[in-house]
Design a protein around this motif. Structure first.
Motif, PDB file in Angstrom:
ATOM      1  N   VAL A   6       0.848  -1.202   0.000  1.00 36.21           N
ATOM      2  CA  VAL A   6       0.000   0.000   0.000  1.00 36.21           C
ATOM      3  C   VAL A   6       0.876   1.242   0.000  1.00 36.21           C
ATOM      4  N   ILE A   7       0.516   2.207  -0.833  1.00 32.15           N
ATOM      5  CA  ILE A   7       1.211   3.493  -0.808  1.00 32.15           C
ATOM      6  C   ILE A   7       0.209   4.553  -0.361  1.00 32.15           C
ATOM      7  N   ARG A   8       0.623   5.311   0.631  1.00 31.72           N
ATOM      8  CA  ARG A   8      -0.236   6.347   1.192  1.00 31.72           C
ATOM      9  C   ARG A   8       0.332   7.677   0.745  1.00 31.72           C
ATOM     10  N   ARG A   9      -0.531   8.527   0.175  1.00 28.14           N
ATOM     11  CA  ARG A   9      -0.066   9.849  -0.259  1.00 28.14           C
ATOM     12  C   ARG A   9      -0.845  10.946   0.453  1.00 28.14           C
ATOM     13  N   ARG A  10      -0.110  11.874   1.000  1.00 23.08           N
ATOM     14  CA  ARG A  10      -0.704  13.034   1.635  1.00 23.08           C
ATOM     15  C   ARG A  10      -0.733  14.120   0.563  1.00 23.08           C
ATOM     16  N   ARG A  11      -1.889  14.702   0.330  1.00 23.64           N
ATOM     17  CA  ARG A  11      -2.030  15.700  -0.739  1.00 23.64           C
ATOM     18  C   ARG A  11      -2.541  17.035  -0.203  1.00 23.64           C
ATOM     19  N   GLU A  12      -2.214  18.052  -0.935  1.00 21.62           N
ATOM     20  CA  GLU A  12      -2.717  19.374  -0.557  1.00 21.62           C
ATOM     21  C   GLU A  12      -3.393  20.018  -1.763  1.00 21.62           C
ATOM     22  N   CYS A  13      -4.614  20.512  -1.530  1.00 16.59           N
ATOM     23  CA  CYS A  13      -5.355  21.175  -2.597  1.00 16.59           C
ATOM     24  C   CYS A  13      -4.701  22.531  -2.863  1.00 16.59           C
ATOM     25  N   LEU A  14      -4.413  22.816  -4.155  1.00 15.56           N
ATOM     26  CA  LEU A  14      -3.744  24.082  -4.487  1.00 15.56           C
ATOM     27  C   LEU A  14      -4.720  25.251  -4.477  1.00 15.56           C
ATOM     28  N   ASP A  15      -6.016  24.949  -4.458  1.00 16.68           N
ATOM     29  CA  ASP A  15      -6.998  26.045  -4.477  1.00 16.68           C
ATOM     30  C   ASP A  15      -7.461  26.452  -3.082  1.00 16.68           C
ATOM     31  N   CYS A  16      -7.728  25.456  -2.195  1.00 20.72           N
ATOM     32  CA  CYS A  16      -8.242  25.834  -0.879  1.00 20.72           C
ATOM     33  C   CYS A  16      -7.305  25.453   0.262  1.00 20.72           C
ATOM     34  N   GLY A  17      -6.225  24.762  -0.057  1.00 25.22           N
ATOM     35  CA  GLY A  17      -5.256  24.423   0.989  1.00 25.22           C
ATOM     36  C   GLY A  17      -5.645  23.212   1.827  1.00 25.22           C
ATOM     37  N   ASN A  18      -6.790  22.599   1.521  1.00 27.59           N
ATOM     38  CA  ASN A  18      -7.232  21.407   2.254  1.00 27.59           C
ATOM     39  C   ASN A  18      -6.227  20.256   2.072  1.00 27.59           C
ATOM     40  N   ARG A  19      -5.964  19.529   3.156  1.00 26.91           N
ATOM     41  CA  ARG A  19      -5.067  18.380   3.039  1.00 26.91           C
ATOM     42  C   ARG A  19      -5.865  17.093   3.165  1.00 26.91           C
ATOM     43  N   PHE A  20      -5.574  16.142   2.322  1.00 26.29           N
ATOM     44  CA  PHE A  20      -6.280  14.859   2.364  1.00 26.29           C
ATOM     45  C   PHE A  20      -5.334  13.726   1.972  1.00 26.29           C
ATOM     46  N   THR A  21      -5.785  12.508   2.203  1.00 28.57           N
ATOM     47  CA  THR A  21      -4.922  11.337   2.010  1.00 28.57           C
ATOM     48  C   THR A  21      -5.533  10.378   0.991  1.00 28.57           C
ATOM     49  N   THR A  22      -4.684   9.849   0.128  1.00 27.20           N
ATOM     50  CA  THR A  22      -5.161   8.814  -0.794  1.00 27.20           C
ATOM     51  C   THR A  22      -4.305   7.556  -0.623  1.00 27.20           C
ATOM     52  N   TYR A  23      -4.890   6.423  -0.969  1.00 24.23           N
ATOM     53  CA  TYR A  23      -4.186   5.141  -0.861  1.00 24.23           C
ATOM     54  C   TYR A  23      -4.121   4.474  -2.209  1.00 24.23           C
ATOM     55  N   GLU A  24      -3.008   3.857  -2.475  1.00 22.86           N
ATOM     56  CA  GLU A  24      -2.833   3.151  -3.737  1.00 22.86           C
ATOM     57  C   GLU A  24      -2.568   1.677  -3.420  1.00 22.86           C
ATOM     58  N   ARG A  25      -3.375   0.807  -4.009  1.00 23.36           N
ATOM     59  CA  ARG A  25      -3.235  -0.639  -3.760  1.00 23.36           C
ATOM     60  C   ARG A  25      -3.328  -1.390  -5.077  1.00 23.36           C
ATOM     61  N   PHE A  26      -2.938  -2.652  -5.044  1.00 19.37           N
ATOM     62  CA  PHE A  26      -3.150  -3.512  -6.207  1.00 19.37           C
ATOM     63  C   PHE A  26      -4.639  -3.772  -6.353  1.00 19.37           C
TER      64      PHE A  26
END
Ligand SMILES: [Zn+2]
Length: 154
Positions: free
Chosen positions: A24-44
């Motif tokens: 599993v790869i976990r990515r922390r992301r930041e919205c460039l428009d509102c600055g909100n931070r959220f997390t996505t997961y990548e799996r097979f």
């Protein structure tokens, strides 16, 4: 990724982490428009093979069913449970590698036969007679001839 807060599609990845076992790869992301931070997961994605039967019905590929079929045909023959399992696994791997996620049941029968023919001609004939059916007696005789030819070549 669409920002869950404002719906913007502009984001940047600020952190990437892999799980200990690497699945599993976990990515922390930041919205460039509102600055909100959220997390996505990548799996097979789990690969699922669907089998289409002669009747047109479909069902999930079932290794256990193949193994049972082989062992039934191999009754009193020198084919082990392990060999039957290997055949089923090989076929599953072959179908996934080929990207064949929808496959006719007769094609699976052919793949099993190919392997049984090398392992044990008697089991091969029995399997073929149950699962792929001989069209007529001539078809049966042709198969016997092919097997005789195989054993002469050895
Ligand atoms: Zn946003």
């Amino acid at each position: 990724m669409k920002c869950p807060k404002c719906g913007s599609l502009n984001d940047k990845v600020i952190d990437t982490r892999q799980s200990k076992d690497g699945t599993v790869i976990r990515r922390r992301r930041e919205c460039l428009d509102c600055g909100n931070r959220f997390t996505t997961y990548e799996r097979f994605e789990e690969e699922k093979i669907i089998v289409k039967k002669k009747s047109g019905d479909t069902q999930a590929f079932d290794k256990a069913k193949i193994i049972r079929g082989i062992l039934l045909a191999a009754k009193n023959r020198p084919i082990t449970q392990k060999q039957a399992e290997n055949i089923a696994e090989e076929i599953e791997k072959f179908l996934i590698d080929e990207g064949k996620l929808l496959v006719e049941s007769t094609e699976i029968g052919d793949l099993v036969e190919e392997r049984l023919r090398e392992l044990d001609p008697i089991t091969y004939i029995r399997f073929k007679s149950v699962y792929n059916e001989f069209k007529d007696i001539k078809d049966f005789e042709e198969t016997l001839k092919e097997i005789k030819k195989d054993s002469k070549e050895e």
